[in-house]
Design a protein around this motif. Structure first.
Motif, short mmCIF file in Angstrom:
data_model
loop_
_atom_site.label_atom_id
_atom_site.label_comp_id
_atom_site.label_asym_id
_atom_site.label_seq_id
_atom_site.Cartn_x
_atom_site.Cartn_y
_atom_site.Cartn_z
N GLU A 26 0.89 -0.88 0.44
CA GLU A 26 0.06 0.26 0.39
C GLU A 26 0.95 1.43 0.01
O GLU A 26 0.79 2.54 -0.92
CB GLU A 26 -0.85 -0.05 1.51
CG GLU A 26 -1.82 1.67 1.55
CD GLU A 26 -2.76 0.87 1.99
OE1 GLU A 26 -2.70 -0.32 3.24
OE2 GLU A 26 -3.02 2.55 2.52
N GLU A 27 1.78 1.09 0.56
CA GLU A 27 2.92 2.28 1.05
C GLU A 27 3.61 2.57 -0.66
O GLU A 27 3.17 4.04 -0.79
CB GLU A 27 4.14 1.82 1.74
CG GLU A 27 3.59 2.07 2.77
CD GLU A 27 3.16 1.17 3.66
OE1 GLU A 27 2.49 -0.02 3.37
OE2 GLU A 27 3.05 0.57 5.44
N GLN A 28 4.08 1.79 -1.63
CA GLN A 28 4.38 2.08 -2.19
C GLN A 28 3.60 2.99 -3.34
O GLN A 28 3.52 3.74 -4.53
CB GLN A 28 5.40 0.91 -3.32
CG GLN A 28 6.58 -0.05 -2.86
CD GLN A 28 6.25 -0.91 -3.42
OE1 GLN A 28 5.99 -2.57 -2.83
NE2 GLN A 28 7.13 -1.38 -4.09
N TYR A 30 0.91 4.09 -2.76
CA TYR A 30 0.41 5.55 -2.46
C TYR A 30 1.93 6.77 -3.02
O TYR A 30 1.03 8.01 -2.86
CB TYR A 30 0.46 5.28 -0.27
CG TYR A 30 -0.03 6.82 -0.14
CD1 TYR A 30 -1.49 6.50 0.77
CD2 TYR A 30 0.52 7.78 0.21
CE1 TYR A 30 -1.89 7.59 2.10
CE2 TYR A 30 -0.33 8.66 1.22
CZ TYR A 30 -1.70 8.75 1.19
OH TYR A 30 -2.44 9.66 1.89
N LYS A 40 -7.67 9.53 -0.96
CA LYS A 40 -8.55 9.67 0.13
C LYS A 40 -7.87 8.65 0.84
O LYS A 40 -7.74 8.36 2.35
CB LYS A 40 -9.69 9.70 -0.47
CG LYS A 40 -10.69 10.09 0.50
CD LYS A 40 -12.20 10.25 -0.59
CE LYS A 40 -13.36 11.12 0.88
NZ LYS A 40 -14.43 11.41 -0.04
N ILE A 42 -6.81 4.04 0.46
CA ILE A 42 -6.54 2.98 -1.28
C ILE A 42 -6.91 1.69 -0.53
O ILE A 42 -6.84 1.60 1.49
CB ILE A 42 -4.72 2.87 -0.73
CG1 ILE A 42 -4.03 3.66 -1.64
CG2 ILE A 42 -4.56 1.20 -2.24
CD1 ILE A 42 -2.87 3.81 -1.64
N ARG B 444 11.04 4.63 -1.43
CA ARG B 444 9.20 4.56 -0.81
C ARG B 444 9.01 4.25 -2.51
O ARG B 444 7.72 4.00 -2.32
CB ARG B 444 9.27 6.43 -1.03
CG ARG B 444 9.11 6.93 0.52
CD ARG B 444 9.46 7.96 0.77
NE ARG B 444 7.84 8.43 0.02
CZ ARG B 444 7.71 10.26 0.87
NH1 ARG B 444 8.02 10.74 1.58
NH2 ARG B 444 6.79 10.72 0.72
N LEU B 445 9.41 3.90 -3.72
CA LEU B 445 8.35 3.48 -4.07
C LEU B 445 8.76 2.08 -4.63
O LEU B 445 8.36 1.37 -5.58
CB LEU B 445 9.57 4.53 -5.51
CG LEU B 445 8.45 5.16 -6.19
CD1 LEU B 445 9.61 6.35 -7.19
CD2 LEU B 445 6.83 6.10 -6.82
N SER B 446 10.08 1.48 -3.76
CA SER B 446 10.40 0.27 -4.46
C SER B 446 10.46 -0.61 -2.92
O SER B 446 9.21 -0.23 -1.86
CB SER B 446 11.69 0.52 -4.83
OG SER B 446 11.68 -0.74 -4.63
N SER B 547 0.40 -1.16 8.42
CA SER B 547 0.54 -0.83 7.21
C SER B 547 -0.62 0.87 7.11
O SER B 547 -0.85 1.30 8.64
CB SER B 547 -0.55 -1.15 5.99
OG SER B 547 -2.20 -0.81 6.19
N PHE B 548 -0.73 1.83 6.30
CA PHE B 548 -1.44 2.80 6.25
C PHE B 548 -2.20 3.04 6.67
O PHE B 548 -3.25 3.37 8.20
CB PHE B 548 -1.06 3.68 5.40
CG PHE B 548 0.11 4.54 4.40
CD1 PHE B 548 1.13 4.20 5.19
CD2 PHE B 548 0.05 5.01 3.73
CE1 PHE B 548 2.35 4.71 5.65
CE2 PHE B 548 1.41 5.20 3.03
CZ PHE B 548 2.57 5.32 3.59
N SER B 549 -3.66 2.15 6.03
CA SER B 549 -4.30 1.71 6.43
C SER B 549 -4.83 1.35 8.15
O SER B 549 -5.54 1.95 8.44
CB SER B 549 -5.50 0.30 5.55
OG SER B 549 -5.32 1.03 4.36
N GLN B 588 7.87 8.50 5.16
CA GLN B 588 6.75 8.53 3.99
C GLN B 588 5.69 7.95 5.47
O GLN B 588 4.59 9.19 5.77
CB GLN B 588 6.47 7.29 3.33
CG GLN B 588 6.13 7.67 2.68
CD GLN B 588 5.27 6.25 1.61
OE1 GLN B 588 5.50 5.29 1.78
NE2 GLN B 588 5.14 6.64 0.89
N LYS B 596 -3.09 12.68 7.34
CA LYS B 596 -4.06 12.28 7.91
C LYS B 596 -5.07 13.09 9.82
O LYS B 596 -5.67 13.76 9.88
CB LYS B 596 -3.82 10.91 8.26
CG LYS B 596 -5.63 9.92 8.64
CD LYS B 596 -6.58 10.74 7.73
CE LYS B 596 -6.97 8.57 7.06
NZ LYS B 596 -7.37 9.55 5.88
#
Lengths: 101, 780
Positions: A26-28, A30, A40, A42, B444-446, B547-549, B588, B596
């Protein structure tokens, strides 16, 4: 109905993203998609049985224009070495995150 | 029957529109025969559809600058056969030009000026008309009490269209041209150039001068004049019709009156600095790159920019159009494309289009020209890296973003070893900073392991390598046993894991003693208890680490607890401090959590800003993520203000419309109730807007005051020690201050007066004040 579905698609701020690697987090996602605007949320697509990522997700933007830009500038480029594909989605409904794995 | 005719009419109008807008696109027959054919078709439709045809052509003249000469030629062909229509069209353009100026559509007005100039070549407009137009423009330089940006635009409009028509004017009206050019020259001699320092991509003129846009175009024009106004970079389809067009009658237009300056309603484009990264030595093979002061350089850049602006939303088409540029045999096209693209990416104050659009375009260009473009891009990256020491920090940020994103599409393959020596210098210098930020962004992309492996020889990069993004939960670390609160933290963890409710969590936290208070004194609910926050924030977010969620739902579930614990700015700053402590290895995560927390109003904008400038963040002050958070906070604030402004405008327009329709109805109003409803809504929105604006102003005041404090302290401390204050830290910091002005230009502009009165006063250190003065010079 079909016309309702079309209307929802027309105003949607949600994208379906496919052909993700099962290991992409999810971070990637994002990081990549927020290059087009604020996200908003994912929703990671999960394997029905194992509840692990299975190659797709839904992305909801705040603004429709940001989602359009993601289609223009990110769809068809690479994330984790895979060419990812995005398309409009009529909006996430609970339960749809479970794929066939 | 009547209806039938309207449908037919609509169909014909649509067909005309499609025919006209599509001419000049790729086709199996030649451009000349397409133009000839279209002119014949339009000829037949003119008697019935003249107004429609004129309005379509006007649209094309303004909106499709990349096909300018295609349309001027078409108008030329129409004018030969139908003089009356030609006349109506140019008169329409004359009026439209004035309207565009009144509407502050300066870029479109510039396009239209160039279109009118090219109509001279197509024998539609006579030379004296364009000379009259230029004279009116040049006279703006003599107006008094106007901002420089106004006269700049008029001079620019002349110079940027003159290459199209210079030869014709000099042949027929050389004396007049001389006068116009003299006026421009004397204007440029006395023109202020304080803006250049803030808008240039490099602070140094070595190896390439970074010139003010008017100075550069003037030098190019002078050289063009010496060359008798000849150049070869423009498409001139009308040449093929010379024998036809030479018979045409030309139109003389009436004098042009420039709309006067209005201090409240006129907004002009900002000045620019021309971006240069290559010269002919960089592209030794193939055609030679035109020199900095060659008009060809300007003309090719202009045309490539037009293509990019027109097609950027369709990256595939944009790439195809760029590589098939009509003048490609005469210039090293790939180098010119790359320079123009980076010129737009690094444009200050903002990139011309979104940064990510350019990343996508460059990927597409690499795909289209796999044998040549990637090498040019690699060369460009090397060269940008070599010049980092004098590069504007804003542009370095954009370079980091592009480079890491680009590499992520090429498996992060790069000749890293060549950059390994940067670790031997002060790590606060731009080069090691750049590599460090590229590694962070790439990760951050990987993911961490992947980036380490892509370095083939990671050893030398160790000091720049981002840590593994794992949380540091202080109540699990070694020695946690001696920390006050460890017991409660572990108890809290068990409670939350057992799906606790808000009140159960609050109950656990109630046992936490307040270290700032005497244990015997009465518990005062309103006093902030930092230990409670330590335990709660660390434990909750540690549990949401997956995770972010997960973290977001943890924040949502215990939102009420946050609201009680962090009810003051001081306590909110402490919350932020705990977020950073837990996630010090994961920038990140800090960014998205704060995003948030701002959105859910757990923390306020001023709290975030004051935290970023606090002592606890000084170690990270020169890391990019700090500024990412600051700018995101400011953006959120502006969006909030923008939203209310839009709502207010909408409400006002609605009320106005209603009033109008009631006035015209002239009936007794039964809707006075809803009338007052509308009024009270407008009033409410007005109040909300005032509040939001004062919050926004306050936020800028805090930021600028904090900047002045830390910068002044730095300067004074170093001067007292007898050493220079120009350290890498200072250079970084002063440029971050500059960046606030540039990135939030129009928002800050609205508060210029207040800033001048309260913050950037005569007492401010001149080095800091200079930044504010440069900012002011952008619009004056």
């Amino acid at each position: 109905t079909i016309s309702q579905q079309e209307k929802r698609l027309k105003n949607s701020t949600t994208l379906y993203v496919g052909n993700l690697s099962f290991f992409t987090t999810e971070e990637q996602i994002y990081e990549l998609f927020s290059k087009c605007g604020d996200l908003k949320r994912i929703i990671m697509g999960l394997d029905k049985v194992r509840k692990t990522p299975c190659g797709f997700c839904f992305i909801e933007y705040y603004a429709r224009e940001d989602a359009s830009n993601a289609l223009r500038f990110i769809s068809g480029t690479r994330l984790d070495d895979r060419i990812i594909r995005t398309d409009w989605d009529a909006g996430f409904i609970e339960g749809r995150q479970f794929g066939r794995g | 029957k009547r209806r039938r005719t309207t449908t037919d009419q609509n169909e014909i109008e649509e067909r005309l529109e499609s025919l006209i807008t599509r001419v000049g696109e790729k086709s199996t027959s030649s451009l000349e025969s397409n133009l000839e054919g279209l002119a014949v078709v339009l000829q037949a439709d003119l008697p019935n559809y003249k107004l429609k045809i004129i309005s379509i052509l006007r649209e094309c003249a303004v909106e499709l600058p990349e096909k300018l000469s295609v349309y001027t030629t078409l108008v030329g062909l129409i004018n030969v056969k139908n003089y009356g229509c030609g006349g109506d069209f140019v008169e329409d353009l004359w009026v439209h030009l004035r309207d565009l100026m009144k509407a502050n559509e300066w870029d479109k007005a510039r396009t239209l000026t160039r279109f009118l100039a090219d109509l001279v070549n197509c024998r539609v407009v006579d030379v004296s008309s364009i000379v009259v137009l230029y004279e009116a423009f040049a006279n703006v330089t003599l107006e008094e009490g106007i901002p420089q940006v106004r006269s700049d635009w008029f001079v620019y409009a002349i110079l940027s269209s003159l290459p199209w028509v210079g030869a014709e004017i000099s042949e027929k009206k050389d004396e007049e041209l001389q006068k116009i050019l003299n006026k421009i020259e004397s204007y440029l001699r006395t023109r202020k150039k304080d803006h250049v320092a803030m808008l240039r991509v490099w602070h140094s003129d070595s190896p390439h001068p970074q010139e003010d846009f008017l100075d550069c175009l003037w030098a190019q024009t002078v050289k063009l004049r010496q060359d008798d106004w000849t150049h070869q970079s423009l498409l001139r389809p009308y040449m093929a019709f010379d024998s036809v067009l030479c018979e045409a009658l030309q139109h003389t237009l009436p004098a042009f009156t420039v709309p006067p300056h209005s201090p409240d309603d006129s907004f002009y484009p900002l000045p620019r600095v021309v971006f240069r990264m290559f010269d002919y030595t960089d592209a030794p093979e193939g055609p030679t790159m035109p020199g900095h002061h060659s008009i060809e350089r300007y003309l090719v850049e202009e045309q490539l920019s037009c293509i990019i602006n027109a097609y950027i939303k369709d990256r595939k088409e944009c790439a195809i159009q760029l590589v098939s540029f009509h003048g490609k045999a005469k210039v090293p096209l790939n180098y010119m494309i790359v320079e123009v693209v980076f010129g737009q990416v690094f444009n200050l104050p903002q990139a011309v289009k979104q940064e990510v659009a350019y990343t996508a375009l460059l990927l597409e260009l690499c795909k289209l020209q796999p044998g040549s473009l990637p090498q040019v891009l690699a060369q460009a990256s090397e060269l940008l890296y070599e010049r980092l020491d004098t590069m504007n920090l804003n542009c370095i940020d954009r370079f980091v973003n592009w480079f890491s994103h680009h590499l992520s599409n090429f498996q992060f393959r790069w000749s890293w070893d060549e950059w390994a020596d940067c670790v031997s210098m002060d790590l606060e210098m731009p080069k090691p900073k750049f590599v460090q930020e590229v590694l962070v962004k790439s990760m951050r992309l990987s993911y961490h392991q992947r980036i380490v492996e892509s370095l083939t020889n990671p050893e030398p990069f160790t000091p720049l390598m981002p840590p593994k993004p794992v949380p540091v939960y202080k109540y699990n670390e070694e020695g946690a046993g001696s920390l006050p609160g460890t017991m409660i933290a572990h108890k809290l963890m068990e409670t939350i894991k057992a799906r606790a409710t808000t009140s159960e969590v609050t109950a656990v936290l109630d046992d936490v003693p307040n270290p700032t208070q005497d244990p015997d004194s009465m518990e005062d609910e309103s006093t902030f208890n930092p230990l409670k926050i330590d335990i709660f924030v660390q434990t909750l977010l540690f549990l949401g680490q997956k995770s972010f969620s997960h973290s977001f739902s943890a924040l949502a579930k215990f939102h009420d607890v946050f609201k009680v614990l962090a009810d003051s700015e001081e306590s909110q700053i402490h919350v932020l401090k705990m977020v950073r402590e837990l996630w010090c290895n994961h920038q990140q995560m800090i960014c998205v959590l704060i995003d948030k927390m701002l959105r859910t109003q757990i923390v306020s904008c001023p709290a975030v800003v004051n935290w970023l400038f606090s002592g606890s963040m000084s170690g990270d002050f020169t890391k990019h993520y700090v500024w990412e958070i600051l700018h995101a906070t400011l953006r959120k604030m502006s969006k909030h203000v923008g939203k209310i402004t839009a709502e207010l405008q909408e409400a006002r327009e609605k009320a106005q419309k209603k009033k109008k329709s009631m006035d015209s109805d002239d009936e007794d109003s039964e809707e006075s109730d809803s009338d007052s409803d509308a009024e009270s809504q407008i009033e409410r929105l007005q109040e909300a807007l005032e509040t939001a604006q004062s919050e926004q102003k306050n936020l800028f005041l805090i930021i600028f005051q904090r900047f002045i404090m830390i910068l002044t302290e730095h300067i004074v401390t170093n001067e007292n020690r007898g050493v220079t204050f120009h350290t890498p830290w200072y250079d970084y910091c002063i440029q971050r201050l500059e960046q606030i002005f540039l990135m939030h230009y129009s928002q800050v502009l609205a508060y210029t007066g207040t800033l001048e009165d309260l913050v950037f006063t005569g007492d401010t250190d001149p080095n800091i004040l200079k930044v504010f003065q440069q900012f002011r010079s952008l619009s004056s």
